[in-house]
Design a protein around this motif. Sequence first.
Motif, PDB file in Angstrom:
ATOM      1  N   UNK A 270      55.783  23.671  51.878  1.00  0.00           N
ATOM      2  CA  UNK A 270      54.874  24.226  52.894  1.00  0.00           C
ATOM      3  C   UNK A 270      54.745  25.748  52.857  1.00  0.00           C
ATOM      4  N   UNK A 271      55.659  26.423  52.147  1.00  0.00           N
ATOM      5  CA  UNK A 271      55.495  27.886  52.047  1.00  0.00           C
ATOM      6  C   UNK A 271      54.281  28.246  51.183  1.00  0.00           C
ATOM      7  N   UNK A 272      53.644  27.252  50.566  1.00  0.00           N
ATOM      8  CA  UNK A 272      52.403  27.512  49.816  1.00  0.00           C
ATOM      9  C   UNK A 272      51.176  27.566  50.737  1.00  0.00           C
ATOM     10  N   UNK A 273      51.372  27.401  52.046  1.00  0.00           N
ATOM     11  CA  UNK A 273      50.221  27.338  52.962  1.00  0.00           C
ATOM     12  C   UNK A 273      49.315  28.565  52.832  1.00  0.00           C
ATOM     13  N   UNK A 274      49.925  29.728  52.781  1.00  0.00           N
ATOM     14  CA  UNK A 274      49.123  30.955  52.715  1.00  0.00           C
ATOM     15  C   UNK A 274      48.333  31.019  51.404  1.00  0.00           C
ATOM     16  N   UNK A 275      48.980  30.623  50.316  1.00  0.00           N
ATOM     17  CA  UNK A 275      48.307  30.617  49.006  1.00  0.00           C
ATOM     18  C   UNK A 275      47.180  29.583  48.978  1.00  0.00           C
ATOM     19  N   UNK A 276      47.417  28.431  49.625  1.00  0.00           N
ATOM     20  CA  UNK A 276      46.398  27.371  49.638  1.00  0.00           C
ATOM     21  C   UNK A 276      45.153  27.833  50.399  1.00  0.00           C
ATOM     22  N   UNK A 277      45.359  28.597  51.469  1.00  0.00           N
ATOM     23  CA  UNK A 277      44.229  29.134  52.222  1.00  0.00           C
ATOM     24  C   UNK A 277      43.494  30.193  51.392  1.00  0.00           C
ATOM     25  N   UNK A 278      44.264  31.070  50.770  1.00  0.00           N
ATOM     26  CA  UNK A 278      43.665  32.147  49.962  1.00  0.00           C
ATOM     27  C   UNK A 278      42.826  31.564  48.822  1.00  0.00           C
ATOM     28  N   UNK A 279      43.352  30.532  48.177  1.00  0.00           N
ATOM     29  CA  UNK A 279      42.618  29.895  47.073  1.00  0.00           C
ATOM     30  C   UNK A 279      41.338  29.225  47.597  1.00  0.00           C
ATOM     31  N   UNK A 280      41.376  28.712  48.819  1.00  0.00           N
ATOM     32  CA  UNK A 280      40.145  28.144  49.405  1.00  0.00           C
ATOM     33  C   UNK A 280      39.115  29.242  49.654  1.00  0.00           C
ATOM     34  N   UNK A 281      39.588  30.426  50.035  1.00  0.00           N
ATOM     35  CA  UNK A 281      38.652  31.550  50.244  1.00  0.00           C
ATOM     36  C   UNK A 281      38.035  31.966  48.908  1.00  0.00           C
ATOM     37  N   UNK A 282      38.825  31.972  47.841  1.00  0.00           N
ATOM     38  CA  UNK A 282      38.235  32.233  46.512  1.00  0.00           C
ATOM     39  C   UNK A 282      37.248  31.124  46.149  1.00  0.00           C
ATOM     40  N   UNK A 331      40.295  23.913  42.148  1.00  0.00           N
ATOM     41  CA  UNK A 331      41.047  24.387  43.320  1.00  0.00           C
ATOM     42  C   UNK A 331      42.525  24.196  43.003  1.00  0.00           C
ATOM     43  N   UNK A 332      43.254  25.295  42.866  1.00  0.00           N
ATOM     44  CA  UNK A 332      44.642  25.249  42.388  1.00  0.00           C
ATOM     45  C   UNK A 332      45.476  26.201  43.237  1.00  0.00           C
ATOM     46  N   UNK A 333      46.277  25.631  44.128  1.00  0.00           N
ATOM     47  CA  UNK A 333      46.981  26.465  45.115  1.00  0.00           C
ATOM     48  C   UNK A 333      48.091  27.309  44.488  1.00  0.00           C
ATOM     49  N   UNK A 334      48.400  27.047  43.210  1.00  0.00           N
ATOM     50  CA  UNK A 334      49.429  27.864  42.549  1.00  0.00           C
ATOM     51  C   UNK A 334      48.836  28.969  41.691  1.00  0.00           C
ATOM     52  N   UNK A 335      47.513  29.048  41.615  1.00  0.00           N
ATOM     53  CA  UNK A 335      46.941  30.080  40.733  1.00  0.00           C
ATOM     54  C   UNK A 335      47.124  31.468  41.366  1.00  0.00           C
ATOM     55  N   UNK A 336      47.250  32.513  40.539  1.00  0.00           N
ATOM     56  CA  UNK A 336      47.213  33.863  41.095  1.00  0.00           C
ATOM     57  C   UNK A 336      45.788  34.180  41.554  1.00  0.00           C
ATOM     58  N   UNK A 337      45.629  34.442  42.840  1.00  0.00           N
ATOM     59  CA  UNK A 337      44.285  34.698  43.385  1.00  0.00           C
ATOM     60  C   UNK A 337      43.993  36.194  43.519  1.00  0.00           C
ATOM     61  N   UNK A 338      44.995  37.022  43.234  1.00  0.00           N
ATOM     62  CA  UNK A 338      44.809  38.470  43.426  1.00  0.00           C
ATOM     63  C   UNK A 338      43.562  38.928  42.680  1.00  0.00           C
ATOM     64  N   UNK A 339      42.777  39.773  43.318  1.00  0.00           N
ATOM     65  CA  UNK A 339      41.579  40.296  42.689  1.00  0.00           C
ATOM     66  C   UNK A 339      40.318  39.545  43.053  1.00  0.00           C
ATOM     67  N   UNK A 340      40.435  38.416  43.773  1.00  0.00           N
ATOM     68  CA  UNK A 340      39.195  37.748  44.191  1.00  0.00           C
ATOM     69  C   UNK A 340      38.485  38.628  45.226  1.00  0.00           C
TER      70      UNK A 340
END
Length: 403
Positions: A270-282, A331-340
Motif C-alpha cells: 500500500x505504500x505504492x498509493x502515492x505512486x499509483x496516483x501519480x502514474x494515473x495523472x501521467x 499504466x504501471x505504478x512502479x514506473x519512474x514518473x518524474x518529469x511528467x
Amino acid sequence: MDGMVTAGGVPELDFDPFSRGFLEDPFPDHARLRDAGPVAWLRQYGVYAVGRHAEARAVLQDWEAFSSAAGVGLADFRREKPWRLASLVLETDPPMHGRSRRVLSRVLSAGVVNALRTRFQRDADEMVVALLARGTFDAVPDLAEAYPLRVFPDAVGMPRENRRYLLPYGNMVFNSFGPRNALFEDAVLDAARVLEWVQAQSQRENLTATGFGAEIHAAADAGELTHEEAPMVVRSLLTAGVDTTVSGLGAALFCLATHPEQFQALRADPTLARAAFEEAVRFETPVQTFFRTTTRPVELGGTTLDEERKVLVFMGAANRDPRRWKRPDDYDIRRPTAGHVGWGVGIHACVGMLLARLEGECVLTALAQRVGSIELAGEPVRRCNNIRRGLASLPLRLTPRAG
Ligand code: OVM
C-alpha cells in the motif's frame, strides 16, 4: 489538408482538439501531432501546437517568450475581453504572478498539507468502508466527486450548503479555455448564478475564521495582496481545487479497475498509493492542454515561431511521448514518473499539487488496505470538456479484502 507546411516551414494539421470525437479518443491525433514535428500549426484555429515532451517542457518553462497574461485559453486577452475576470495567478506573468503565487504557495505548503493527513485519511477510510458495504456504486459521484467535495471545501473554510456548485463551475471554467463551441455554450447556461455564488463564497465574511480562505485574506492584512485581490485569489482555489482532483481520482480508479494486476501490486504494498496516483495523472492527464502566447519571434525545436501567436501545449500527448517514455500507453505504478507534465512545469506548475497528491494517496491507501478487488460494473461514460479529461460515470464493484 495534412501534409502542407506554413511559410515558416511548420507542418499543418487539420484535427480539432476540441471536438467530441477527439476528446473521446485523443490518442491517434496525439501521435500524429508528435510525429508531424516538434511544432505543428492547427489550421482550424490558427495556433501552434506542441505534443512532444521536450518541446512541451521548453514552452512551459519559458514564461518570458511564452506568456500566460494573454490568457491560457484560445481567447487572446489583448484582443477580446476575458470570459470571466482574469485570474491573478493563472493568467498573469511576473511580477504580478509572483505576488499571488507566493501567498498560495505558503497557504498550500508541505507543512500545512501534511498537517491535514490524519483527517484526510480518516475521511477516505470512512468513505471506502461505506462503499464496500454497498458493493456496487458509481465511483464518479460517489467517490471521485464526493471525496474532494468533502475534504477540500472543509480545508478552505466553506459552508456545507451548495458545495456541489463547485463542479459545474469548474466544468464551465475549463470549457471556457477552448473555443466557443457547444461544450462551452452548454456549460455556461447557468453561468450568471454560479459565478455570483463563487464570488460570494470568496468573500471574507463567508469563510470560516481558520482555513485556506482566511489565510489568503490575512495576507491582504499583511500587505502582500490588496483587499480587492484577496477574494480573487480565493476564487483561484475554488476554480482549480475540485474539478481537477475529481478527474485525477476518477483516472486512478479507472486505471486500477482496468489493470487488476496493478491493483494487486498496490494491495501487496500500500505504500505504492502515492505512486499509483501519480502514474494515473501521467497516464490520463486531467488537465490535457493549456495555451501560451508568444511575446516575440522564438526558436523552438529548430523552427522560429511568429510573435503574438497562441501555442497549444498538449500535456496529455507529452505524457505519452514514446521519445520520452518506455511503454507510454501502459499504466504501471512502479514506473519512474518524474518529469511528467501533468501538473505543468515552471512558474505556473500546479500550486496545489501536494494537496491533490494527499487526496489521491489517502483514497488509494484506503482501497489498498480494505479492498480485495475492483471491477467495472458497467461501461464508463466520458464527460467531454474542452480542456479537462475525465469521466461522468464509472460503475464499479468492490469486494472486501479477505481476513
Ligand atoms: C485560476 C486557476 C488556476 C489554476 C488552474 C485553473 C486549471 C484555474 O486561477 O482561476 O484551472
